[in-house]
Design an enzyme around this catalytic site. Structure first.
Site, short mmCIF file in Angstrom:
data_model
loop_
_atom_site.label_atom_id
_atom_site.label_comp_id
_atom_site.label_asym_id
_atom_site.label_seq_id
_atom_site.Cartn_x
_atom_site.Cartn_y
_atom_site.Cartn_z
N GLU A 1 -0.55 -26.91 33.00
CA GLU A 1 -1.96 -26.54 33.18
C GLU A 1 -2.47 -27.31 34.38
O GLU A 1 -2.17 -28.49 34.53
CB GLU A 1 -2.77 -26.90 31.93
CG GLU A 1 -2.37 -26.08 30.73
CD GLU A 1 -2.59 -26.81 29.42
OE1 GLU A 1 -2.80 -28.04 29.43
OE2 GLU A 1 -2.54 -26.15 28.38
N TYR B 1 2.91 -25.47 43.08
CA TYR B 1 3.62 -24.87 41.94
C TYR B 1 4.07 -23.44 42.26
O TYR B 1 5.20 -23.07 41.95
CB TYR B 1 2.73 -24.89 40.69
CG TYR B 1 2.31 -26.29 40.26
CD1 TYR B 1 3.24 -27.33 40.22
CD2 TYR B 1 1.01 -26.57 39.91
CE1 TYR B 1 2.87 -28.61 39.85
CE2 TYR B 1 0.64 -27.85 39.52
CZ TYR B 1 1.57 -28.87 39.49
OH TYR B 1 1.20 -30.13 39.12
#
Length: 147
Positions: A107, A119
């Site tokens: 998260e 990411y």
């Protein structure tokens, strides 16, 4: 040779350095020292990696593992060293350690575009949004990597 950066598993003696990075990066939303210490305990299913130069820890990444599911629970690079590719080096090392046919979850604060871009560059995709997830009311983007 002095500027060589290495990635290694964290040890309990790294607690203070990791906690200071945690406070610097996350400020009002930082974990307590007890929470960080809990992640450093030698318990199956928990592992923390650090990236260091000489004896200075520059960043860390805390993982939880359950079968072929890995969750990145916390990751940070010391503010003075952000933007130098250390997060990429650390995350790349971690992904190299992950068994094939695994899923990695994390998260990230929706406004943290540099982390989201990092990411995504490794193949993470957005799978959900958690509204009002953080103390400041920010949403969390839930991301997954199929490895």
């Amino acid at each position: 040779m002095l500027d060589k950066k290495i990635v290694r598993k964290a040890i309990p003696n790294d607690l203070r350095s990791i906690f200071l990075i945690e406070k610097d990066v996350f400020q009002k939303e930082h974990w307590t020292i007890e929470m960080v210490a809990d992640e450093l305990e030698d318990i199956p299913g928990k592992i923390t990696w650090v990236i260091e130069q000489s004896i200075n820890i520059l960043g860390y990444c805390m993982l939880r593992l359950f079968n072929n599911e890995i969750t990145i629970v916390n990751m940070a690079i010391r503010p003075a060293f952000q933007g130098e590719g250390l997060g990429r080096l650390l995350l790349g090392h971690i992904i190299d350690q992950i068994p094939s046919k695994s899923s990695v979850f994390l998260e990230v604060k929706q406004g943290n575009l540099s982390a989201i871009n990092l990411y995504m560059s490794f193949g993470f995709v957005e799978i959900n949004v958690r509204n009002n997830y953080y103390k400041d009311g920010s949403d969390a983007v839930v991301m997954r990597l199929e490895h």
